[in-house]
Design an enzyme around this catalytic site. Structure first.
Site, mmCIF file in Angstrom:
data_model
loop_
_atom_site.group_PDB
_atom_site.id
_atom_site.type_symbol
_atom_site.label_atom_id
_atom_site.label_comp_id
_atom_site.label_asym_id
_atom_site.label_seq_id
_atom_site.Cartn_x
_atom_site.Cartn_y
_atom_site.Cartn_z
ATOM 1 N N PRO A 1 -3.690 0.036 18.879
ATOM 2 C CA PRO A 1 -3.472 -0.395 17.496
ATOM 3 C C PRO A 1 -3.600 0.696 16.436
ATOM 4 C CG PRO A 1 -5.602 -1.170 18.296
ATOM 5 C CD PRO A 1 -4.905 -0.555 19.466
ATOM 6 N N HIS B 1 0.841 -1.204 0.000
ATOM 7 C CA HIS B 1 0.000 0.000 0.000
ATOM 8 C C HIS B 1 0.874 1.250 0.000
ATOM 9 C CE1 HIS B 1 -4.046 -1.736 1.633
ATOM 10 N NE2 HIS B 1 -3.558 -2.441 0.639
ATOM 11 N N TYR C 1 4.346 6.368 10.177
ATOM 12 C CA TYR C 1 3.524 5.217 9.793
ATOM 13 C C TYR C 1 4.339 4.179 9.019
ATOM 14 C CZ TYR C 1 -0.857 2.771 8.914
ATOM 15 O OH TYR C 1 -1.860 1.832 8.907
ATOM 16 N N LYS D 1 1.588 -0.316 14.999
ATOM 17 C CA LYS D 1 3.012 -0.445 15.349
ATOM 18 C C LYS D 1 3.369 -1.717 16.123
ATOM 19 C CE LYS D 1 4.766 3.019 13.420
ATOM 20 N NZ LYS D 1 4.584 2.417 12.105
ATOM 21 N N TYR E 1 -8.965 5.456 7.831
ATOM 22 C CA TYR E 1 -9.096 5.818 9.252
ATOM 23 C C TYR E 1 -10.160 6.908 9.334
ATOM 24 C CZ TYR E 1 -4.754 3.319 10.391
ATOM 25 O OH TYR E 1 -3.790 2.349 10.588
HETATM 26 C C1 PHB Z 1 -5.493 -4.414 10.732
HETATM 27 O O1 PHB Z 1 -5.596 -4.587 9.510
HETATM 28 O O2 PHB Z 1 -5.754 -5.319 11.541
HETATM 29 C C2 PHB Z 1 -5.051 -3.089 11.236
HETATM 30 C C3 PHB Z 1 -4.626 -2.124 10.341
HETATM 31 C C4 PHB Z 1 -4.219 -0.886 10.818
HETATM 32 C C5 PHB Z 1 -4.269 -0.611 12.168
HETATM 33 C C6 PHB Z 1 -4.683 -1.581 13.060
HETATM 34 C C7 PHB Z 1 -5.077 -2.822 12.588
HETATM 35 O O3 PHB Z 1 -3.907 0.623 12.611
#
Ligand code: PHB
Ligand code: APR
Length: 394
Positions: A296, A75, A388, A300, A204
């Site tokens: 989460p 990505h 990130y 990280k 997000y």
């Molecule tokens: C996930 O795909 O499980 C995932 C992706 C991004 C995050 C947390 C979990 O910030």
């Protein structure tokens, strides 16, 4: 009591323990990995899914990246959604060409277990009563039970890779450990759905009903999360209610729709920041979730576990091959620099994107201002992107 001996006794077969064992094996350093759960359980457990470019590079360089290169989804950005509109953060453009790979943690675990077994190295699942002894001395030991047999494993070094609820951190006297912690007043309800993703990148979303995250695992599987109360009872969330909430929080008037599908897995995860310092006591070295937890939101957790064992493997190679102790002595301080950067980033993303119980217009306007800034200032967007995709290693 049956006696065994190894150079590095590793407690826990998550990404930290398994990758450490693999990196040591490449340098002909002997280790034994002890895992309390079954192989099936650790390979099925649905956890994180985002790998920083540096994590991907380490897995590739150490020869366990073949399936990840085939099946992982590269990505080049994420979308931040608020106020009814989406805003893309372009990673390569903002970070000099870096990106992330979406590949489930349990896939990383499967690849590492397969490598360990192919190499004919010791990895015991389903062991019980694991305890560490004499870690202050040069001859630490691990006792455990495997089936009906009791074992004692003599080691030069013990690696505590046994996650947040493991026994290794608890073996350190409280006077020798400082703990720093924040518990957040919300949790994430996550689902895995058999629904092909309808968006190429993660979303997000900051929304008045609470945070939501759109993620995926493959061209057939979507991974989705919504912010819920910390004590939320999953029984109150039939699938229809979850989908309703996801539609409300993620969809905007641009016409994009998320696709529903059979829910394969669902669960509620609490949100916590936690660091134990130092990450070492005598000959016991902590790595991954055993030493630190991040919420989460910054993706990280798995990357920090991988970064810790990169440092620990290097220090152990110096120790066993060149009798160097300086790298082991610096282990905790070296890791904690990266850990605290990730702690800050994860706390910041969490604070910016969630609704807090009892928050008021002041706090919400600060969040909106910060979101506006992140998507309109190149410098602010670059800061998010740099954290990130993962900061370079020192
Ligand atoms: C996930 O795909 O499980 C995932 C992706 C991004 C995050 C947390 C979990 O910030
Ligand atoms: N004896 C042996 N094994 C144990 C014990 C014990 N007493 N206690 C726990 N374990 C095992 C757990 O069953 C688990 O498989 O240790 C392993 C720890 O693995 P993880 O929890 O995956 O931790 P880590 O390898 O540090 O990876 C961190 O996991 O929670 C996610 O977000 C986090 O992605 C990050 C990653």
């Amino acid at each position: 009591m049956r006696k065994l001996r190894t150079q590095v006794g590793i407690v826990g077969a998550g990404p930290a323990g398994l990758l450490l064992a693999h990196l040591l094996h490449l340098e002909a350093i002997d280790s034994v990995v002890l895992e309390s759960r079954s192989r099936d359980y650790v390979e099925r457990r649905v956890r994180a899914g985002v790998l920083e470019q540096g994590s991907v590079e380490l897995l590739n360089e150490s020869g366990v990246g073949e399936r990840m290169r085939r099946e992982g989804l590269v990505h080049h950005g994420i979308e931040v959604r608020f106020g009814g509109a989406g805003h893309r953060i372009d990673f390569p453009e903002l970070t000099g060409g870096r990106s992330i790979t979406v590949y489930g943690q349990q896939e990383v675990v499967k690849d590492l277990v397969a490598a360990r077994i192919a190499a004919g190295c010791e990895l015991r699942f389903g062991v019980g009563d694991v305890a560490v002894h004499d870690v202050e001395s040069d001859a630490p030991r691990i006792s455990f039970r495997d089936g009906a047999d009791e074992f004692e494993l003599a080691c030069d070094v013990v690696a505590g890779c046994d996650g947040f609820h493991g026994i290794c951190r608890q073996a350190i006297p409280t006077a020798n450990l400082s703990v720093f912690e924040r518990v957040y007043p919300f949790a994430w309800l996550g689902i895995l759905a058999a629904a092909p993703p309808t968006h190429d990148e993660l979303i997000y979303a900051y929304h008045e009903r609470g945070f939501a995250l759109y993620s995926m695992r493959s061209p057939e599987i979507t991974r989705l999360y919504i912010q819920v109360a910390p004590d939320e009872d999953i029984a109150d969330w039939p699938d229809e209610r979850i989908w309703q909430e996801l539609h409300a929080r993620l969809e905007t008037s641009d016409g994009w729709k998320l696709r529903e599908g059979p829910v394969l897995e669902k669960g509620v995860t609490g949100m916590r920041s936690f660091v134990a310092e130092p990450m070492q006591y005598g000959r016991l070295y902590l790595a991954g979730d055993a030493a630190h937890i991040v919420p989460p939101t910054g993706a990280k957790g798995m990357n920090l576990a991988i970064a810790d064992v990169r440092v620990l493997a290097g220090a152990l190679i110096g120790f066993f091959k060149a009798r160097r102790t300086d790298l082991l002595e610096a282990y905790s301080a070296t890791c904690l620099k990266r850990v605290w950067r990730a702690e800050h980033f994860s706390w910041w993303m969490t604070s910016m994107l969630h609704r807090f119980p009892g928050d008021d217009g002041f706090q919400q306007r600060l969040q909106r201002s910060q979101l506006d800034y992140v998507v309109s200032s190149r410098v602010a967007a670059a800061s998010l992107a740099e954290n990130y995709v993962g900061l370079p290693f020192a």
